[in-house]
Design a protein around this motif. Structure first.
Motif, PDB file in Angstrom:
ATOM      1  N   SER A   1      25.718  -0.843  -6.368  1.00 24.06           N
ATOM      2  CA  SER A   1      24.441  -1.962  -6.642  1.00 24.06           C
ATOM      3  C   SER A   1      23.509  -1.834  -6.327  1.00 24.06           C
ATOM      4  O   SER A   1      23.561  -1.962  -5.257  1.00 24.06           O
ATOM      5  CB  SER A   1      25.188  -3.165  -6.138  1.00 24.06           C
ATOM      6  N   GLY A   2      22.597  -2.022  -7.625  1.00 25.42           N
ATOM      7  CA  GLY A   2      21.255  -1.965  -7.749  1.00 25.42           C
ATOM      8  C   GLY A   2      20.589  -3.016  -8.285  1.00 25.42           C
ATOM      9  O   GLY A   2      20.878  -3.796  -8.871  1.00 25.42           O
ATOM     10  N   GLN A   3      19.087  -2.801  -8.556  1.00 25.39           N
ATOM     11  CA  GLN A   3      18.707  -3.672  -9.404  1.00 25.39           C
ATOM     12  C   GLN A   3      17.568  -2.786  -9.960  1.00 25.39           C
ATOM     13  O   GLN A   3      16.317  -1.859  -9.431  1.00 25.39           O
ATOM     14  CB  GLN A   3      17.175  -4.546  -8.918  1.00 25.39           C
ATOM     15  N   LEU A   4      17.413  -2.907 -11.469  1.00 19.53           N
ATOM     16  CA  LEU A   4      16.088  -2.080 -12.026  1.00 19.53           C
ATOM     17  C   LEU A   4      14.868  -3.148 -11.860  1.00 19.53           C
ATOM     18  O   LEU A   4      15.072  -4.212 -11.995  1.00 19.53           O
ATOM     19  CB  LEU A   4      16.785  -2.294 -13.198  1.00 19.53           C
ATOM     20  N   HIS A   5      13.869  -2.619 -12.293  1.00 18.15           N
ATOM     21  CA  HIS A   5      12.562  -2.530 -12.311  1.00 18.15           C
ATOM     22  C   HIS A   5      11.818  -2.678 -12.606  1.00 18.15           C
ATOM     23  O   HIS A   5      11.975  -1.145 -12.554  1.00 18.15           O
ATOM     24  CB  HIS A   5      11.743  -3.154 -10.717  1.00 18.15           C
TER      25      HIS A   5
ATOM     26  N   LEU B   1      14.005   1.957  -8.673  1.00 20.04           N
ATOM     27  CA  LEU B   1      15.821   0.743  -9.274  1.00 20.04           C
ATOM     28  C   LEU B   1      15.757   1.127  -7.228  1.00 20.04           C
ATOM     29  O   LEU B   1      15.384   1.518  -6.798  1.00 20.04           O
ATOM     30  CB  LEU B   1      16.655   1.944  -8.962  1.00 20.04           C
ATOM     31  N   HIS B   2      15.561   0.079  -6.757  1.00 15.87           N
ATOM     32  CA  HIS B   2      16.270  -0.937  -5.769  1.00 15.87           C
ATOM     33  C   HIS B   2      18.022  -0.846  -5.683  1.00 15.87           C
ATOM     34  O   HIS B   2      18.191  -1.520  -6.217  1.00 15.87           O
ATOM     35  CB  HIS B   2      15.742  -2.311  -5.576  1.00 15.87           C
TER      36      HIS B   2
ATOM     37  N   VAL C   1      15.450   4.837 -16.054  1.00 15.42           N
ATOM     38  CA  VAL C   1      15.519   4.069 -17.206  1.00 15.42           C
ATOM     39  C   VAL C   1      13.716   2.355 -16.507  1.00 15.42           C
ATOM     40  O   VAL C   1      14.068   2.337 -15.719  1.00 15.42           O
ATOM     41  CB  VAL C   1      16.222   3.285 -17.256  1.00 15.42           C
ATOM     42  N   ASP C   2      13.481   1.672 -17.765  1.00 15.56           N
ATOM     43  CA  ASP C   2      12.420   1.084 -18.072  1.00 15.56           C
ATOM     44  C   ASP C   2      13.086  -0.823 -18.087  1.00 15.56           C
ATOM     45  O   ASP C   2      13.549  -0.228 -19.016  1.00 15.56           O
ATOM     46  CB  ASP C   2      11.200   1.659 -18.776  1.00 15.56           C
TER      47      ASP C   2
ATOM     48  N   ALA D   1      13.709  -7.193 -13.636  1.00 17.38           N
ATOM     49  CA  ALA D   1      13.974  -7.573 -12.753  1.00 17.38           C
ATOM     50  C   ALA D   1      15.378  -7.691 -13.608  1.00 17.38           C
ATOM     51  O   ALA D   1      16.051  -8.897 -13.303  1.00 17.38           O
ATOM     52  CB  ALA D   1      14.258  -8.180 -11.949  1.00 17.38           C
ATOM     53  N   ARG D   2      16.300  -6.197 -13.427  1.00 18.84           N
ATOM     54  CA  ARG D   2      17.621  -7.161 -13.377  1.00 18.84           C
ATOM     55  C   ARG D   2      18.786  -6.006 -12.904  1.00 18.84           C
ATOM     56  O   ARG D   2      18.354  -4.713 -11.903  1.00 18.84           O
ATOM     57  CB  ARG D   2      18.053  -7.086 -15.467  1.00 18.84           C
ATOM     58  N   ASP D   3      20.315  -6.961 -12.030  1.00 15.74           N
ATOM     59  CA  ASP D   3      21.095  -6.537 -11.475  1.00 15.74           C
ATOM     60  C   ASP D   3      22.426  -5.279 -13.038  1.00 15.74           C
ATOM     61  O   ASP D   3      22.217  -5.668 -13.876  1.00 15.74           O
ATOM     62  CB  ASP D   3      22.160  -7.686 -11.455  1.00 15.74           C
ATOM     63  N   VAL D   4      22.147  -4.218 -11.889  1.00 16.48           N
ATOM     64  CA  VAL D   4      23.050  -2.551 -12.460  1.00 16.48           C
ATOM     65  C   VAL D   4      24.009  -2.404 -11.711  1.00 16.48           C
ATOM     66  O   VAL D   4      23.969  -2.403  -9.869  1.00 16.48           O
ATOM     67  CB  VAL D   4      22.028  -2.328 -12.839  1.00 16.48           C
ATOM     68  N   LYS D   5      24.875  -1.797 -12.096  1.00 15.92           N
ATOM     69  CA  LYS D   5      25.836  -1.031 -11.370  1.00 15.92           C
ATOM     70  C   LYS D   5      25.427   0.050 -11.551  1.00 15.92           C
ATOM     71  O   LYS D   5      25.496   0.776 -12.809  1.00 15.92           O
ATOM     72  CB  LYS D   5      27.195  -1.603 -11.568  1.00 15.92           C
ATOM     73  N   VAL D   6      25.334   1.481 -10.250  1.00 12.12           N
ATOM     74  CA  VAL D   6      24.398   2.728 -10.701  1.00 12.12           C
ATOM     75  C   VAL D   6      25.539   3.196 -10.532  1.00 12.12           C
ATOM     76  O   VAL D   6      26.299   3.282  -9.099  1.00 12.12           O
ATOM     77  CB  VAL D   6      23.285   3.113  -9.693  1.00 12.12           C
ATOM     78  N   TYR D   7      26.028   4.354 -11.559  1.00 14.73           N
ATOM     79  CA  TYR D   7      27.364   5.060 -11.510  1.00 14.73           C
ATOM     80  C   TYR D   7      26.442   6.903 -11.295  1.00 14.73           C
ATOM     81  O   TYR D   7      25.885   7.311 -11.480  1.00 14.73           O
ATOM     82  CB  TYR D   7      28.066   5.481 -12.904  1.00 14.73           C
ATOM     83  N   LEU D   8      26.786   7.989 -10.259  1.00 14.17           N
ATOM     84  CA  LEU D   8      26.612   8.687  -9.579  1.00 14.17           C
ATOM     85  C   LEU D   8      28.063   9.631  -9.182  1.00 14.17           C
ATOM     86  O   LEU D   8      28.634   9.021  -8.411  1.00 14.17           O
ATOM     87  CB  LEU D   8      25.263   8.304  -8.393  1.00 14.17           C
TER      88      LEU D   8
END
Length: 151
Positions: free
Chosen positions: A41-45, A50-51, A61-62, A66-73
């Motif tokens: 779970s992160g947040q794009l800024h 990415l936080h 990605v810009d 700020a928006r919440d995201v799920k980061v898949y790695l």
């Protein structure tokens, strides 16, 4: 196969080459269906930042706000080497668990910089031995911005 079609409940989720489907999944379902995946779970800024947890990472990605995201790695997208001085997206993790799979291992790592959940990293048996790594060891890891997928 040259082309793979991923279906879910009779609906096409993605069509592509095996490499396209694996490396650039169109949906979270495809990402999870086609192999091992870490979900953070992160947040794009704005500014391609990415936080995640206590960490601040560069990403490709810009966003305007700020928006919440799920980061898949994928586990292979969290690198233990090579890491050079000055590299971006480096954090230090503590080995929580090592699952032996022959020539390589699934290594579960925890770090405040990536949040409360562990991530799985693929490390070779030789690398573990060379570095003297075991459960409880700390090691530097690097997230590859170009391999992050956001949903």
């Amino acid at each position: 196969a040259d082309v793979i079609v991923i279906l879910r409940d009779g609906v096409i989720e993605q069509v592509g080459t095996p490499m396209q489907v694996y490396r650039d999944p169109a949906t979270p379902f495809v990402a999870d269906f086609v192999g091992k995946i870490n979900v953070l779970s992160g947040q794009l800024h704005p500014g391609r930042q990415l936080h995640i947890g206590q960490g601040r990472f560069a990403c490709e990605v810009d966003t305007d706000s700020a928006r919440d995201v799920k980061v898949y790695l994928r586990p292979e997208d969290v690198l233990a080497r090579p890491i050079a001085p000055g590299d971006s997206n480096v954090f230090h993790g503590d080995i929580d668990k090592i699952e032996f799979l022959g020539s390589y291992c699934h290594v579960s790592v925890r770090a405040a910089e990536i949040g409360p959940l562990p991530v799985t990293v693929y490390l070779s048996l030789n690398f573990l031995a060379e570095q003297g790594l075991e459960v409880g060891s700390r090691l530097p890891l690097r997230l590859l911005p170009e391999r992050m997928r956001f949903f």
